[in-house]
Design a protein around this motif. Structure first.
Motif, PDB file in Angstrom:
ATOM      1  N   TRP A  10      62.111  64.589  71.700  1.00 26.91           N
ATOM      2  CA  TRP A  10      61.915  65.166  70.367  1.00 26.91           C
ATOM      3  C   TRP A  10      60.959  64.317  69.541  1.00 26.91           C
ATOM      4  O   TRP A  10      61.064  63.089  69.520  1.00 26.91           O
ATOM      5  N   GLU A  11      60.040  64.976  68.876  1.00 27.96           N
ATOM      6  CA  GLU A  11      59.268  64.327  67.829  1.00 27.96           C
ATOM      7  C   GLU A  11      60.073  64.514  66.551  1.00 27.96           C
ATOM      8  O   GLU A  11      60.415  65.633  66.191  1.00 27.96           O
ATOM      9  N   ARG A  12      60.356  63.419  65.861  1.00 29.97           N
ATOM     10  CA  ARG A  12      61.156  63.505  64.632  1.00 29.97           C
ATOM     11  C   ARG A  12      60.275  63.181  63.436  1.00 29.97           C
ATOM     12  O   ARG A  12      59.685  62.109  63.364  1.00 29.97           O
ATOM     13  N   ARG A  60      64.284  72.876  77.370  1.00 31.42           N
ATOM     14  CA  ARG A  60      63.457  71.896  78.083  1.00 31.42           C
ATOM     15  C   ARG A  60      62.136  72.502  78.553  1.00 31.42           C
ATOM     16  O   ARG A  60      61.149  71.780  78.758  1.00 31.42           O
ATOM     17  N   SER A  61      62.080  73.805  78.709  1.00 31.89           N
ATOM     18  CA  SER A  61      60.871  74.450  79.216  1.00 31.89           C
ATOM     19  C   SER A  61      59.702  74.376  78.242  1.00 31.89           C
ATOM     20  O   SER A  61      58.543  74.520  78.642  1.00 31.89           O
ATOM     21  N   PHE A  62      59.973  74.123  76.950  1.00 31.07           N
ATOM     22  CA  PHE A  62      58.897  73.998  75.966  1.00 31.07           C
ATOM     23  C   PHE A  62      58.179  72.659  76.139  1.00 31.07           C
ATOM     24  O   PHE A  62      58.799  71.642  76.448  1.00 31.07           O
ATOM     25  N   ILE A 109      62.749  60.119  75.326  1.00 26.44           N
ATOM     26  CA  ILE A 109      63.990  60.551  75.941  1.00 26.44           C
ATOM     27  C   ILE A 109      64.938  59.359  76.011  1.00 26.44           C
ATOM     28  O   ILE A 109      64.550  58.275  76.421  1.00 26.44           O
ATOM     29  N   THR A 110      66.183  59.574  75.583  1.00 22.06           N
ATOM     30  CA  THR A 110      67.184  58.518  75.647  1.00 22.06           C
ATOM     31  C   THR A 110      68.045  58.724  76.886  1.00 22.06           C
ATOM     32  O   THR A 110      68.595  59.806  77.095  1.00 22.06           O
ATOM     33  N   GLU A 111      68.134  57.706  77.689  1.00 21.32           N
ATOM     34  CA  GLU A 111      68.913  57.803  78.925  1.00 21.32           C
ATOM     35  C   GLU A 111      70.383  57.476  78.654  1.00 21.32           C
ATOM     36  O   GLU A 111      70.908  56.466  79.089  1.00 21.32           O
ATOM     37  N   ASP A 112      71.056  58.350  77.919  1.00 23.57           N
ATOM     38  CA  ASP A 112      72.491  58.188  77.687  1.00 23.57           C
ATOM     39  C   ASP A 112      73.268  58.850  78.814  1.00 23.57           C
ATOM     40  O   ASP A 112      72.831  59.857  79.382  1.00 23.57           O
ATOM     41  N   MET A 132      77.004  66.111  71.726  1.00 20.85           N
ATOM     42  CA  MET A 132      75.803  66.887  71.402  1.00 20.85           C
ATOM     43  C   MET A 132      74.576  65.993  71.313  1.00 20.85           C
ATOM     44  O   MET A 132      73.495  66.338  71.803  1.00 20.85           O
ATOM     45  N   ILE A 133      74.723  64.827  70.679  1.00 23.52           N
ATOM     46  CA  ILE A 133      73.604  63.904  70.547  1.00 23.52           C
ATOM     47  C   ILE A 133      73.122  63.445  71.919  1.00 23.52           C
ATOM     48  O   ILE A 133      71.924  63.461  72.222  1.00 23.52           O
ATOM     49  N   LYS A 134      74.059  63.027  72.772  1.00 21.61           N
ATOM     50  CA  LYS A 134      73.693  62.523  74.096  1.00 21.61           C
ATOM     51  C   LYS A 134      72.947  63.572  74.912  1.00 21.61           C
ATOM     52  O   LYS A 134      71.962  63.274  75.589  1.00 21.61           O
ATOM     53  N   SER A 135      73.424  64.799  74.834  1.00 21.67           N
ATOM     54  CA  SER A 135      72.783  65.846  75.620  1.00 21.67           C
ATOM     55  C   SER A 135      71.420  66.234  75.062  1.00 21.67           C
ATOM     56  O   SER A 135      70.433  66.317  75.808  1.00 21.67           O
ATOM     57  N   LEU A 136      71.334  66.443  73.753  1.00 25.64           N
ATOM     58  CA  LEU A 136      70.064  66.864  73.155  1.00 25.64           C
ATOM     59  C   LEU A 136      68.995  65.775  73.259  1.00 25.64           C
ATOM     60  O   LEU A 136      67.799  66.072  73.287  1.00 25.64           O
ATOM     61  N   LYS A 137      69.422  64.525  73.348  1.00 25.87           N
ATOM     62  CA  LYS A 137      68.452  63.439  73.472  1.00 25.87           C
ATOM     63  C   LYS A 137      67.873  63.314  74.882  1.00 25.87           C
ATOM     64  O   LYS A 137      66.966  62.519  75.108  1.00 25.87           O
TER      65      LYS A 137
END
Length: 374
Positions: free
Chosen positions: A330-332, A245-247, A298-301, A321-326
């Protein structure tokens, strides 16, 4: 006489540098794999031309994938130097090459962290750091930055949102990285989602050593969740998510098709219904192989750390993993080499591993450098 500017140091040119240009600006113990032979010119030395030059202060660390090497990023490193000769120094990591890439994400991550630390110690002028990683290298980089992360005030600063190796983190960029692992769910496209084949691959994952156990989420040790699940939390004394997250930027380049090794869900951190449809692709004459760009969001899951302990099935682990990483923006960037002769090598072409056979990916590297934040 002014020393020519450079963006790194190379062992084999040390003696030539000493003979031609006198004493090196760096201690001999600091010679690591980077992308030029000579140390940078110091502003103020050697006349007006040298005085106008700046010493690069932004470190870009490139990380190779499974059974790869530092040379896999040679083309991209050269493009960085051409575009930002006075701003960027490129360290092509060489600590995890060939068979060493089978040793596991954690061991490789520790090696990478040590390599970066030693390099930074030799370059006191460095102020910022960015990561560019391919395939498994993206997971290794995520582990390494957790080891390098510090939230303590640095260099007299009262407030510090987080440093990586004592530097300001800027870009974290991955190319075809299996962020969700490689277990089932068509994460390895060559198996075509056939359950029997995916089951065989699961049982044969030992061929990839400890790295295979991590990719297939088979490493439940001492009652702990698999490592990739641990890496979506601040777990075990390591701040995996805080470091990530620091990036300032997080970018995931993924192959939409013809990547037989890493699927588009795991490389773009999406659920299958979230993957863009071909009818929504756009055409860009400057970047012909980039077909879809999703801006950071950012997805608020709902996510809690205990989800990684409760997850038992592949579905549950992937969703956690998806819920946390979102929770991180992210630029996809979706890439397609469908119309090229090199489409069967998409996994390597996306990073231009070898220009002779992967040149179609040059526009992807160009896009990455054009969007790079200094």
């Amino acid at each position: 006489m002014a020393q020519p500017q450079s963006n790194g140091v190379d062992n084999e040119d040390l003696e030539k540098t000493k003979k031609k240009k006198g004493p090196s600006l760096l201690r001999s113990s600091c010679f690591m794999v980077a992308d030029a032979a000579d140390p940078p010119a110091i502003a103020g030395e050697g006349g007006d031309e040298a005085a106008t030059r700046r010493i690069p202060t932004h470190l870009v660390v490139t990380v190779n994938g499974l059974v790869g090497s530092a040379n896999n990023w040679a083309y991209a490193a050269k493009q960085f130097m051409k575009r930002y000769p006075s701003d960027v120094v490129v360290l092509r990591s060489e600590c995890n090459g060939a068979i060493k890439t089978l040793h596991g994400v954690d061991i490789m991550g520790k090696r990478l962290a040590d390599e970066v630390t030693k390099f930074v110690e030799c370059r006191p002028e460095l102020q910022k750091i960015s990561i560019v990683a391919h395939s498994l290298g993206g997971l290794v980089a995520r582990y390494a930055i957790a080891l390098l992360y510090s939230s303590k005030p640095n260099k007299g600063e009262a407030v510090n949102e987080g440093k990586i190796a004592g530097l300001e983190p800027v870009n974290f960029i991955t190319f075809a990285t299996p962020h969700l692992g490689s277990r089932s769910h068509r994460q390895i496209p060559i198996l075509r989602g056939v359950r029997a084949l995916e089951k065989v691959a699961y049982h044969l994952s030992w061929i990839a050593g400890r790295s295979g156990k991590h990719l297939y989420l088979k490493d439940r040790e001492k009652g702990k969740p698999p490592l990739l699940l641990q890496m979506v939390t601040d777990s075990g004394g390591l701040h995996f998510m805080s470091a990530l997250r620091s990036f300032k930027r997080h970018v995931a380049y993924s192959n939409y098709c013809f990547d037989f090794i890493v699927g588009r869900k795991t490389s773009s951190i999406r659920r299958i219904h979230e993957v863009p449809k071909s009818r929504n692709f756009v055409q860009n004459s400057k970047y012909p192989h980039i077909v879809y760009v999703e801006k950071s969001n950012i997805t608020e899951d709902d996510f809690s750390d205990d989800m990684i302990y409760k997850a038992k099935t592949t579905d549950e682990m992937e969703e956690a993993m998806i819920k946390s990483l979102k929770r991180i923006p992210w630029e996809r960037i979706d890439v397609s080499f469908r119309k090229t002769m090199q489409k069967l090598f998409a996994h390597s072409t996306i990073q231009v591993k070898t220009y002779m056979i992967n040149s179609a990916g040059a526009d992807v590297i160009s896009h990455m450098i054009d969007e790079f934040v200094l």
